[in-house]
Design a protein around this motif. Structure first.
Motif, PDB file in Angstrom:
ATOM      1  N   ASP A   1       0.805  -1.218   0.000  1.00 22.90           N
ATOM      2  CA  ASP A   1       0.000   0.000   0.000  1.00 22.90           C
ATOM      3  C   ASP A   1       0.843   1.276   0.000  1.00 22.90           C
ATOM      4  OD1 ASP A   1      -2.214  -1.691   0.214  1.00 22.90           O
ATOM      5  OD2 ASP A   1      -2.142  -1.646   2.417  1.00 22.90           O
ATOM      6  N   LEU A   2       2.171   1.136   0.023  1.00 15.73           N
ATOM      7  CA  LEU A   2       3.039   2.297   0.225  1.00 15.73           C
ATOM      8  C   LEU A   2       3.642   2.849  -1.064  1.00 15.73           C
ATOM      9  CD1 LEU A   2       4.933   1.203   3.478  1.00 15.73           C
ATOM     10  CD2 LEU A   2       2.906   2.647   3.255  1.00 15.73           C
ATOM     11  N   ASN A   3       3.181   2.364  -2.208  1.00 15.24           N
ATOM     12  CA  ASN A   3       3.632   2.904  -3.495  1.00 15.24           C
ATOM     13  C   ASN A   3       5.133   2.720  -3.738  1.00 15.24           C
ATOM     14  OD1 ASN A   3       3.023   4.112  -5.970  1.00 15.24           O
ATOM     15  ND2 ASN A   3       3.490   6.179  -5.221  1.00 15.24           N
ATOM     16  N   LEU A   4       5.656   1.594  -3.289  1.00 13.06           N
ATOM     17  CA  LEU A   4       7.076   1.292  -3.507  1.00 13.06           C
ATOM     18  C   LEU A   4       7.267   0.624  -4.867  1.00 13.06           C
ATOM     19  CD1 LEU A   4       7.909  -0.125   0.043  1.00 13.06           C
ATOM     20  CD2 LEU A   4       8.799   2.012  -0.909  1.00 13.06           C
ATOM     21  N   ASN A   5       8.507   0.637  -5.336  1.00 15.13           N
ATOM     22  CA  ASN A   5       8.859  -0.004  -6.602  1.00 15.13           C
ATOM     23  C   ASN A   5       8.531  -1.502  -6.520  1.00 15.13           C
ATOM     24  OD1 ASN A   5      10.610  -1.428  -8.582  1.00 15.13           O
ATOM     25  ND2 ASN A   5      11.383   0.612  -9.011  1.00 15.13           N
ATOM     26  N   PRO A   6       7.925  -2.075  -7.564  1.00 16.79           N
ATOM     27  CA  PRO A   6       7.600  -3.514  -7.534  1.00 16.79           C
ATOM     28  C   PRO A   6       8.808  -4.396  -7.254  1.00 16.79           C
ATOM     29  CG  PRO A   6       6.514  -2.456  -9.401  1.00 16.79           C
ATOM     30  CD  PRO A   6       7.428  -1.430  -8.801  1.00 16.79           C
ATOM     31  N   LYS A   7       9.962  -4.021  -7.764  1.00 17.87           N
ATOM     32  CA  LYS A   7      11.163  -4.820  -7.499  1.00 17.87           C
ATOM     33  C   LYS A   7      11.569  -4.740  -6.024  1.00 17.87           C
ATOM     34  CE  LYS A   7      12.992  -4.457 -12.199  1.00 17.87           C
ATOM     35  NZ  LYS A   7      14.119  -4.014 -13.053  1.00 17.87           N
ATOM     36  N   VAL A   8      11.318  -3.581  -5.407  1.00 19.89           N
ATOM     37  CA  VAL A   8      11.588  -3.443  -3.968  1.00 19.89           C
ATOM     38  C   VAL A   8      10.599  -4.288  -3.175  1.00 19.89           C
ATOM     39  CG1 VAL A   8      11.655  -1.811  -2.037  1.00 19.89           C
ATOM     40  CG2 VAL A   8      12.555  -1.132  -4.275  1.00 19.89           C
ATOM     41  N   LEU A   9       9.341  -4.290  -3.601  1.00 19.38           N
ATOM     42  CA  LEU A   9       8.326  -5.105  -2.927  1.00 19.38           C
ATOM     43  C   LEU A   9       8.667  -6.590  -3.004  1.00 19.38           C
ATOM     44  CD1 LEU A   9       5.036  -3.312  -4.078  1.00 19.38           C
ATOM     45  CD2 LEU A   9       6.058  -3.292  -1.790  1.00 19.38           C
ATOM     46  N   LYS A  10       9.223  -7.007  -4.138  1.00 18.50           N
ATOM     47  CA  LYS A  10       9.614  -8.412  -4.282  1.00 18.50           C
ATOM     48  C   LYS A  10      10.744  -8.764  -3.301  1.00 18.50           C
ATOM     49  CE  LYS A  10      10.639 -11.877  -7.818  1.00 18.50           C
ATOM     50  NZ  LYS A  10      11.473 -12.684  -6.939  1.00 18.50           N
ATOM     51  N   ALA A  11      11.691  -7.837  -3.155  1.00 17.37           N
ATOM     52  CA  ALA A  11      12.795  -8.072  -2.211  1.00 17.37           C
ATOM     53  C   ALA A  11      12.286  -8.115  -0.773  1.00 17.37           C
ATOM     54  CB  ALA A  11      13.851  -6.973  -2.367  1.00 17.37           C
ATOM     55  N   ILE A  12      11.297  -7.272  -0.454  1.00 15.08           N
ATOM     56  CA  ILE A  12      10.712  -7.286   0.892  1.00 15.08           C
ATOM     57  C   ILE A  12      10.011  -8.613   1.145  1.00 15.08           C
ATOM     58  CG2 ILE A  12       8.950  -6.224   2.363  1.00 15.08           C
ATOM     59  CD1 ILE A  12       9.538  -3.571   0.932  1.00 15.08           C
ATOM     60  N   GLU A  13       9.302  -9.087   0.125  1.00 17.92           N
ATOM     61  CA  GLU A  13       8.618 -10.372   0.256  1.00 17.92           C
ATOM     62  C   GLU A  13       9.619 -11.506   0.425  1.00 17.92           C
ATOM     63  OE1 GLU A  13       5.502 -13.178  -2.319  1.00 17.92           O
ATOM     64  OE2 GLU A  13       5.989 -11.146  -3.000  1.00 17.92           O
ATOM     65  N   ASP A  14      10.735 -11.438  -0.321  1.00 20.73           N
ATOM     66  CA  ASP A  14      11.777 -12.468  -0.188  1.00 20.73           C
ATOM     67  C   ASP A  14      12.368 -12.476   1.221  1.00 20.73           C
ATOM     68  OD1 ASP A  14      11.348 -13.062  -2.825  1.00 20.73           O
ATOM     69  OD2 ASP A  14      13.111 -11.950  -3.583  1.00 20.73           O
ATOM     70  N   ALA A  15      12.426 -11.286   1.840  1.00 17.95           N
ATOM     71  CA  ALA A  15      12.980 -11.197   3.193  1.00 17.95           C
ATOM     72  C   ALA A  15      11.989 -11.654   4.254  1.00 17.95           C
ATOM     73  CB  ALA A  15      13.416  -9.763   3.479  1.00 17.95           C
ATOM     74  N   GLY A  16      10.729 -11.885   3.854  1.00 16.38           N
ATOM     75  CA  GLY A  16       9.733 -12.421   4.780  1.00 16.38           C
ATOM     76  C   GLY A  16       8.906 -11.389   5.509  1.00 16.38           C
ATOM     77  N   TYR A  17       8.867 -10.162   4.979  1.00 14.22           N
ATOM     78  CA  TYR A  17       8.089  -9.109   5.640  1.00 14.22           C
ATOM     79  C   TYR A  17       6.839  -8.794   4.831  1.00 14.22           C
ATOM     80  CZ  TYR A  17      12.461  -8.332   8.192  1.00 14.22           C
ATOM     81  OH  TYR A  17      13.576  -8.503   8.956  1.00 14.22           O
ATOM     82  N   GLU A  18       5.767  -8.468   5.550  1.00 16.77           N
ATOM     83  CA  GLU A  18       4.524  -8.071   4.901  1.00 16.77           C
ATOM     84  C   GLU A  18       3.999  -6.740   5.432  1.00 16.77           C
ATOM     85  OE1 GLU A  18       1.570 -11.048   5.262  1.00 16.77           O
ATOM     86  OE2 GLU A  18       2.632 -12.555   4.042  1.00 16.77           O
ATOM     87  N   THR A  19       4.099  -6.578   6.741  1.00 18.83           N
ATOM     88  CA  THR A  19       3.505  -5.407   7.390  1.00 18.83           C
ATOM     89  C   THR A  19       4.596  -4.461   7.865  1.00 18.83           C
ATOM     90  OG1 THR A  19       1.699  -6.814   8.158  1.00 18.83           O
ATOM     91  CG2 THR A  19       1.933  -4.655   9.202  1.00 18.83           C
ATOM     92  N   PRO A  20       4.529  -3.185   7.526  1.00 16.88           N
ATOM     93  CA  PRO A  20       5.541  -2.226   7.992  1.00 16.88           C
ATOM     94  C   PRO A  20       5.339  -1.880   9.465  1.00 16.88           C
ATOM     95  CG  PRO A  20       3.858  -1.094   6.716  1.00 16.88           C
ATOM     96  CD  PRO A  20       3.544  -2.563   6.621  1.00 16.88           C
ATOM     97  N   THR A  21       6.407  -1.492  10.110  1.00 18.77           N
ATOM     98  CA  THR A  21       6.314  -1.002  11.493  1.00 18.77           C
ATOM     99  C   THR A  21       5.715   0.402  11.469  1.00 18.77           C
ATOM    100  OG1 THR A  21       8.525  -0.024  11.436  1.00 18.77           O
ATOM    101  CG2 THR A  21       8.359  -2.344  12.104  1.00 18.77           C
TER     102      THR A  21
END
Length: 484
Positions: free
Chosen positions: A6-26
């Motif tokens: 929901d934070l309008n980040l780059n799709p490639k950045v979102l993929k890296a976040i997903e690979d790291a195992g995170y879904e919800t921001p602090t």
């Protein structure tokens, strides 16, 4: 609930976040990322361990995904107070930018200038540095900061506490006025207010928690300790630390032990190793390679106790630290929050214990005022064994006194009997050697006198004048004059 998608980040950045195992921001990430992506200056205030690093790395990678860096002209700059924190930020960029073609350089002390120069010459999108090493490169003409579009000051309050204000102001002056500036800090001192008012333009202020508060998942406690004697306080304090560690048992899987001075870091680490504890020191005077090995060993679980100065208190992401021991009460109340923030991270439970001696009680009061909470007092583990120890010490102190008094009496007694042996020895001394006496007669007489003197007790016999052992060479000179 807000998600990273929901934070309008780059799709490639979102993929890296997903690979790291995170879904919800602090909360700090959810609050800081949107205004940062809009190009606004950001002032983020949150307690340590809440994910401030990702709050600026994620929007930076998204913004820098377009464009290309030129030689010696980095497109973004991240300033960190310590080498370890700078290296950790670099790791975050590697994690979240693995699907984006961005280059980075890490400028920290303890690494050769040549390797860093090669990276800068190629051109880097992200430059992560400590202030001192950054200015070293700039003054050598190897760096141009006129193309910096985004500048980040991480752990801003610590940067100011460590005396980096002149360096920070100088670096700000070297970057373009139109840059975007992101300030992240755990506390908001008045000096930071001045800096932000000077160098930030209408920043979005994100304050997640009340300033300088400890996480509610951290159980706190303090031992009010006073040594039996001033010269024994340091060793007894180290014994209290060992007893506190033993009392925690298996619950203390690993721990960071904080000291105020570097010399105490070495002493405490050496003492723990002497008593069989798996401990190693880390502070600013150690070589960077040694600091890296020690920190990696602690992160990997190969090292149980990390004895540290405040160089390790800020921003270091060491997951699952079960305990923090404050061997010394920190001089600045804010440092207490950062120290105990090494445990109880990401919602985990943790325990923070402290030892307070009488001279540190004023600093301890400041800590309780800052966190607006009374820290529970714990029983002194040495208290039960103190009477027995005092009795043993009094016994050891009495023994040398009795031996000294006996030696004085024994010295005094022979002196009262001294006239008797002297009267006996005075008779041969009264016989003056004659002029025609051969030289050989004087020598045996002298030797026998010496022997008699030693046999008579040495220093216990009173000596008058030259005594009864006239040296032969003096007697000889008299004989020669009488003969002439």
């Amino acid at each position: 609930m807000t998600k990273f998608s929901d934070l309008n980040l780059n799709p490639k950045v979102l993929k890296a976040i997903e690979d790291a195992g995170y879904e919800t921001p602090t909360p700090i990430q959810a609050g800081a990322i949107p205004p940062a992506l809009e190009g606004r200056d950001v002032l983020g205030i949150a307690q340590t361990g809440t994910g401030k690093t990702a709050s600026f790395t994620l929007p930076m990678i998204t913004m820098l995904a377009r464009g290309r860096a030129r030689a010696r002209m980095p497109r973004s700059l991240v300033l960190c107070p310590t080498r370890e924190l700078a290296a950790q930020v670099a790791e975050n960029f590697d994690t979240y930018a693995k699907h984006v073609k961005l280059t980075k350089a890490l400028l920290i002390g303890g690494v050769s200038f040549k390797e860093q120069d090669l990276l800068i010459d190629k051109g880097v999108d992200v430059l992560i540095a400590t202030p001192g090493r950054l200015l070293d490169h700039f003054e050598r003409g190897k760096l141009i900061l006129s193309d910096v579009k985004v500048m980040v000051v991480d752990e801003a309050d610590r940067m100011l506490d460590m005396g980096f204000i002149p360096d920070i102001e100088k670096i700000f002056g070297l970057t373009p006025f139109t840059r975007q500036t992101l300030f992240f800090s755990a506390t908001m001192a008045s000096e930071i207010e001045r800096i932000t008012n000077t160098f930030l333009s209408n920043p979005a202020r994100i304050e997640v928690a009340r300033q300088a508060t400890a996480s509610e998942t951290i159980e706190q406690g303090v031992v009010m300790f006073k040594g039996s004697r001033r010269d024994r306080e340091a060793s007894e304090k180290r014994k209290v630390l060992r007893m506190m560690i033993d009392a925690e048992g298996d619950a203390c899987s690993n721990a960071i032990i904080f000291c105020n001075r570097k010399v105490d870091v070495d002493i405490v680490a050496k003492s723990l190793k002497k008593y069989g504890y798996d401990a190693a020191p880390i502070h600013g005077d150690l070589d960077q390679s040694q600091r890296t090995r020690t920190l990696d060993g602690f992160r990997n679980g190969d090292l149980r106790f990390l004895v540290a100065s405040d160089v390790a208190a800020r921003g270091l992401d060491v997951p699952a630290v079960s305990h923090v021991f404050n061997f010394d009460v920190p001089s600045h109340a804010e440092d207490y929050v950062h120290r105990i923030g090494r445990t109880g991270r990401a919602g985990r439970s943790g325990k923070a214990l402290m030892i307070c001696v009488p001279k540190d009680e004023k600093n301890f009061e400041d800590i309780e005022k800052l966190i607006q909470k009374e820290i529970p007092r714990l029983d002194n583990p040495l208290k039960s064994s103190a009477p027995a120890a005092d009795a043993e010490e009094s016994k050891t102190e009495e023994k040398p006194k009795r031996s000294r008094s006996r030696s004085r009496r024994s010295d005094d007694k022979p002196k009262t009997d001294a006239p008797a042996p002297e009267t006996a020895k005075a008779e041969p001394a009264a016989e003056t050697p004659k002029a025609d006496a051969p030289r050989s007669d004087s020598k045996p007489r002298n030797e026998s006198a010496r022997g008699g003197n030693r046999g008579g007790g040495g220093r216990d016999n009173k000596v008058v004048g030259m005594g009864d052992h006239l040296p032969s060479f003096i007697a000889l000179s008299f004989e020669d004059r009488q003969a002439s």
